[in-house]
Design a protein around this motif. Structure first.
Motif, PDB file in Angstrom:
ATOM      1  N   LEU A  90       0.828  -1.211   0.000  1.00 52.36           N
ATOM      2  CA  LEU A  90       0.000   0.000   0.000  1.00 52.36           C
ATOM      3  C   LEU A  90       0.860   1.258   0.000  1.00 52.36           C
ATOM      4  CD1 LEU A  90      -2.796  -0.815   2.615  1.00 52.36           C
ATOM      5  CD2 LEU A  90      -2.894  -1.034   0.133  1.00 52.36           C
ATOM      6  N   ARG A  91       2.076   1.140   0.541  1.00 53.58           N
ATOM      7  CA  ARG A  91       2.951   2.295   0.645  1.00 53.58           C
ATOM      8  C   ARG A  91       3.839   2.474  -0.585  1.00 53.58           C
ATOM      9  NH1 ARG A  91       0.450   0.537   4.742  1.00 53.58           N
ATOM     10  NH2 ARG A  91       0.471   1.604   6.742  1.00 53.58           N
ATOM     11  N   ALA A  92       3.764   1.528  -1.512  1.00 55.16           N
ATOM     12  CA  ALA A  92       4.564   1.639  -2.739  1.00 55.16           C
ATOM     13  C   ALA A  92       3.740   1.192  -3.933  1.00 55.16           C
ATOM     14  CB  ALA A  92       5.834   0.799  -2.610  1.00 55.16           C
ATOM     15  N   VAL A 152      -9.274 -11.259  -1.323  1.00 57.04           N
ATOM     16  CA  VAL A 152      -8.040 -10.480  -1.203  1.00 57.04           C
ATOM     17  C   VAL A 152      -8.236  -9.462  -0.085  1.00 57.04           C
ATOM     18  CG1 VAL A 152      -6.407  -8.941  -2.340  1.00 57.04           C
ATOM     19  CG2 VAL A 152      -7.503 -10.779  -3.645  1.00 57.04           C
ATOM     20  N   LEU A 153      -7.352  -9.504   0.912  1.00 58.31           N
ATOM     21  CA  LEU A 153      -7.422  -8.626   2.086  1.00 58.31           C
ATOM     22  C   LEU A 153      -6.171  -7.763   2.122  1.00 58.31           C
ATOM     23  CD1 LEU A 153      -8.411  -9.695   5.699  1.00 58.31           C
ATOM     24  CD2 LEU A 153      -6.399  -8.277   5.300  1.00 58.31           C
ATOM     25  N   SER A 195      -5.349   5.077   6.389  1.00 60.01           N
ATOM     26  CA  SER A 195      -5.880   6.357   5.931  1.00 60.01           C
ATOM     27  C   SER A 195      -6.814   6.127   4.752  1.00 60.01           C
ATOM     28  CB  SER A 195      -4.727   7.276   5.503  1.00 60.01           C
ATOM     29  OG  SER A 195      -4.061   6.718   4.371  1.00 60.01           O
ATOM     30  N   GLU A 196      -7.527   7.179   4.386  1.00 56.87           N
ATOM     31  CA  GLU A 196      -8.386   7.106   3.202  1.00 56.87           C
ATOM     32  C   GLU A 196      -7.557   6.863   1.945  1.00 56.87           C
ATOM     33  OE1 GLU A 196     -11.537   7.032   2.672  1.00 56.87           O
ATOM     34  OE2 GLU A 196     -12.284   7.393   4.700  1.00 56.87           O
ATOM     35  N   GLU A 197      -6.346   7.404   1.916  1.00 60.12           N
ATOM     36  CA  GLU A 197      -5.466   7.174   0.768  1.00 60.12           C
ATOM     37  C   GLU A 197      -5.109   5.692   0.658  1.00 60.12           C
ATOM     38  OE1 GLU A 197      -1.084   8.511  -0.978  1.00 60.12           O
ATOM     39  OE2 GLU A 197      -1.827   9.334   0.919  1.00 60.12           O
ATOM     40  N   HIS A 198      -4.747   5.072   1.789  1.00 59.52           N
ATOM     41  CA  HIS A 198      -4.456   3.639   1.775  1.00 59.52           C
ATOM     42  C   HIS A 198      -5.675   2.843   1.321  1.00 59.52           C
ATOM     43  CE1 HIS A 198      -1.092   4.193   5.008  1.00 59.52           C
ATOM     44  NE2 HIS A 198      -0.658   4.442   3.787  1.00 59.52           N
ATOM     45  N   LEU A 199      -6.845   3.263   1.761  1.00 56.70           N
ATOM     46  CA  LEU A 199      -8.077   2.558   1.404  1.00 56.70           C
ATOM     47  C   LEU A 199      -8.315   2.628  -0.104  1.00 56.70           C
ATOM     48  CD1 LEU A 199     -10.597   1.054   2.367  1.00 56.70           C
ATOM     49  CD2 LEU A 199     -11.693   3.272   2.734  1.00 56.70           C
ATOM     50  N   ALA A 200      -8.078   3.792  -0.686  1.00 58.20           N
ATOM     51  CA  ALA A 200      -8.256   3.940  -2.125  1.00 58.20           C
ATOM     52  C   ALA A 200      -7.275   3.063  -2.897  1.00 58.20           C
ATOM     53  CB  ALA A 200      -8.078   5.407  -2.523  1.00 58.20           C
ATOM     54  N   VAL A 201      -6.034   2.996  -2.417  1.00 56.38           N
ATOM     55  CA  VAL A 201      -5.030   2.154  -3.068  1.00 56.38           C
ATOM     56  C   VAL A 201      -5.415   0.685  -2.949  1.00 56.38           C
ATOM     57  CG1 VAL A 201      -2.627   1.378  -3.000  1.00 56.38           C
ATOM     58  CG2 VAL A 201      -3.158   3.813  -2.761  1.00 56.38           C
ATOM     59  N   THR A 206      -7.810  -0.335  -5.585  1.00 54.08           N
ATOM     60  CA  THR A 206      -7.211  -0.517  -6.911  1.00 54.08           C
ATOM     61  C   THR A 206      -6.463  -1.842  -7.003  1.00 54.08           C
ATOM     62  OG1 THR A 206      -5.078   0.555  -6.411  1.00 54.08           O
ATOM     63  CG2 THR A 206      -6.907   1.975  -7.091  1.00 54.08           C
ATOM     64  N   MET A 207      -6.045  -2.395  -5.873  1.00 62.65           N
ATOM     65  CA  MET A 207      -5.315  -3.658  -5.855  1.00 62.65           C
ATOM     66  C   MET A 207      -6.237  -4.873  -5.807  1.00 62.65           C
ATOM     67  SD  MET A 207      -2.114  -2.765  -3.341  1.00 62.65           S
ATOM     68  CE  MET A 207      -0.849  -1.597  -3.872  1.00 62.65           C
ATOM     69  N   GLY A 208      -7.541  -4.615  -5.853  1.00 64.63           N
ATOM     70  CA  GLY A 208      -8.486  -5.719  -5.852  1.00 64.63           C
ATOM     71  C   GLY A 208      -8.894  -6.210  -4.487  1.00 64.63           C
ATOM     72  N   ALA A 209      -8.466  -5.523  -3.431  1.00 71.94           N
ATOM     73  CA  ALA A 209      -8.842  -5.941  -2.076  1.00 71.94           C
ATOM     74  C   ALA A 209     -10.315  -5.639  -1.828  1.00 71.94           C
ATOM     75  CB  ALA A 209      -7.985  -5.232  -1.040  1.00 71.94           C
ATOM     76  N   THR A 210     -11.017  -6.593  -1.262  1.00 72.87           N
ATOM     77  CA  THR A 210     -12.414  -6.386  -0.885  1.00 72.87           C
ATOM     78  C   THR A 210     -12.593  -6.365   0.628  1.00 72.87           C
ATOM     79  OG1 THR A 210     -12.843  -8.765  -1.019  1.00 72.87           O
ATOM     80  CG2 THR A 210     -13.266  -7.458  -2.999  1.00 72.87           C
ATOM     81  N   VAL A 211     -11.528  -6.731   1.349  1.00 70.28           N
ATOM     82  CA  VAL A 211     -11.546  -6.706   2.808  1.00 70.28           C
ATOM     83  C   VAL A 211     -10.314  -5.951   3.274  1.00 70.28           C
ATOM     84  CG1 VAL A 211     -11.556  -8.101   4.927  1.00 70.28           C
ATOM     85  CG2 VAL A 211     -12.762  -8.911   2.888  1.00 70.28           C
ATOM     86  N   GLY A 212     -10.473  -5.153   4.338  1.00 72.14           N
ATOM     87  CA  GLY A 212      -9.365  -4.356   4.846  1.00 72.14           C
ATOM     88  C   GLY A 212      -9.131  -4.558   6.322  1.00 72.14           C
TER      89      GLY A 212
END
Length: 415
Positions: free
Chosen positions: A175-177, A201-202, A208-214, A217-223
């Motif tokens: 998420l950071r890169a 995919v988790l 943050s909201e930025e991490h959530l948006a990323v 885009t990576m196909g994650a449906t669970v966080g």
């Protein structure tokens, strides 16, 4: 507390819980159990706790204690049976007996909780048969399996299909890169696996909201992460927003690679001399540097694992998550870094010559059965089949993994 033995004897481990949230709705699907040692002690952090336990020769016991404490806390809080509890497990502990005092809570958990057992790809590289045994035990209990920290090590992508996880947990570093080429390769491989298998995919480490948006885009449906909640003691009566689904387990059985592939692909007859270029091509495919790949090979007898072959396999092992050679008379490490397995007399694999390659985006298998000729070596005939069907190749490879001896590595800390 005076020392680590006292911590273990008194089962002085506590559990914190962090929510797992469906990204699209915000509904809670479950919690991950995170173990801690006695507050304020040298062993409060899980890495220090497990390091001390391993040094004392009690790492597997600690793993049982951590899992039992997690189950006990969830049961005491009235954990909703629709919720999923994620619990880390050390595969070595699957082969160690559960301490008698912990058995009652382990048995209650088996009846009342919906659990996902978390493992890392490092465990498969260190002890393939042990990890597969642990995974099979979890599925036999009706529980799910998660592969943790995917992307932290490029090797993990080649090993993912063998675990066949219900949940793939993307390492927080991704998420950071998001613009890193490594991130793109990981995300593509995970997306391909998830699409083919139906796995969830988790994304870990969402803060943050930025991490959530990323993560989206990576196909994650669970966080999972501080954006949704920090690890805390479990409050009474957590209620599920929805139930996280499990996927069908992989096919099992005791068939050999030739039996698996030969039943579904055309079988042709050829001499050893004619098959050698195909075998060398697959070896080269495993070591071309494009992506880390698993290489598994059956040699029938140790005499076929020549010094030249040993050198080739040793070079491949230096850049591969797993290189293995199986055959009568082979040692546990027939070449530096190469995992070995000695086949006993009468083993059904004894008549097979197999070369299997599995990478994140490639798969190939040459499977051959010796016809028993007694003439010149290069004129010996084999019935063989070749396949690049990924599901078929993985099934063939999985049939070999349980035979491999553990690597001589220290215990892995998975909690």
């Amino acid at each position: 507390m005076r020392d680590i033995h006292e911590v273990l004897d008194e089962r002085a481990v506590t559990t914190l819980f962090q929510p797992l949230v469906e990204i699209s709705t915000g509904r809670v699907l479950g919690y991950e159990a995170l173990s801690r040692g006695p507050a304020g002690s040298a062993w409060e952090r899980p890495d220090e706790l497990f390091a001390a336990a391993r040094a004392a020769g009690r790492g597997s016991e600690l793993d049982w204690v951590c899992r039992a404490r997690a189950y006990e806390s969830a049961l005491a809080a009235g954990f909703d049976p629709r919720l999923t509890l994620f619990v880390n497990m050390e595969p070595a502990a699957a082969g160690a007996p559960c301490p008698a005092d912990l058995l009652p809570v382990i048995e209650r958990a088996g009846r009342r909780l919906r659990v996902v057992t978390e493992v890392t790809e490092r465990a498969l590289a260190a002890d393939p048969s042990g990890l597969l045994l642990a995974v099979a035990a979890a599925r036999a209990a009706g529980w799910g399996v998660a592969l943790d920290d995917v992307g932290a090590d490029p090797m993990s992508l080649a090993l993912m299909p063998f675990v066949h996880p219900d949940v793939v947990k993307l390492d927080m570093g991704l998420l950071r890169a998001p613009g890193d080429p490594h991130t793109a390769r990981v995300v593509a491989a995970v997306a391909a696996y998830a699409e083919a298998s139906g796995a969830i995919v988790l994304a870990e480490g969402i803060e943050s909201e930025e991490h959530l948006a990323v993560a989206r885009t990576m196909g994650a449906t669970v966080g999972q992460g501080w954006h949704f909640g920090r690890p805390v003691p479990l409050s009474a009566g957590p209620v599920a927003g929805a139930t996280l689904p499990f996927i069908p387990p992989p096919s099992t059985g005791d068939r050999t690679p030739y039996a698996i592939v030969g039943a579904r692909r055309p079988v042709t007859r050829a001499t050893k001399a004619q098959l050698m270029p195909m075998s060398r091509h697959l070896e080269a495919l495993a070591g071309d540097g494009g992506e880390p790949s698993v290489l598994l090979a059956c040699f029938q007898d140790a005499r076929h694992f020549t010094p030249a072959t040993a050198r080739r396999f040793g070079r491949l092992a230096a850049g591969s998550p797993l290189v293995a050679a199986l055959g009568a008379g082979l040692t546990d490490e027939p070449a530096p870094g190469v995992r070995g397995a000695c086949l006993s007399a009468g083993d059904t694999l004894g008549g097979e010559w197999n070369v299997i390659v599995v990478g994140p985006h490639r798969a190939a298998a040459l499977v051959a059965r010796d016809l028993g000729d007694t003439g010149p070596e290069n004129e010996r005939r084999f019935d063989f089949a070749l396949t690049h069907n990924r599901a078929l190749v993985i099934e063939a490879a999985r049939s070999l993994l349980g035979r491999l001896a553990p690597a001589h590595l220290p215990e892995l800390q998975l909690n």
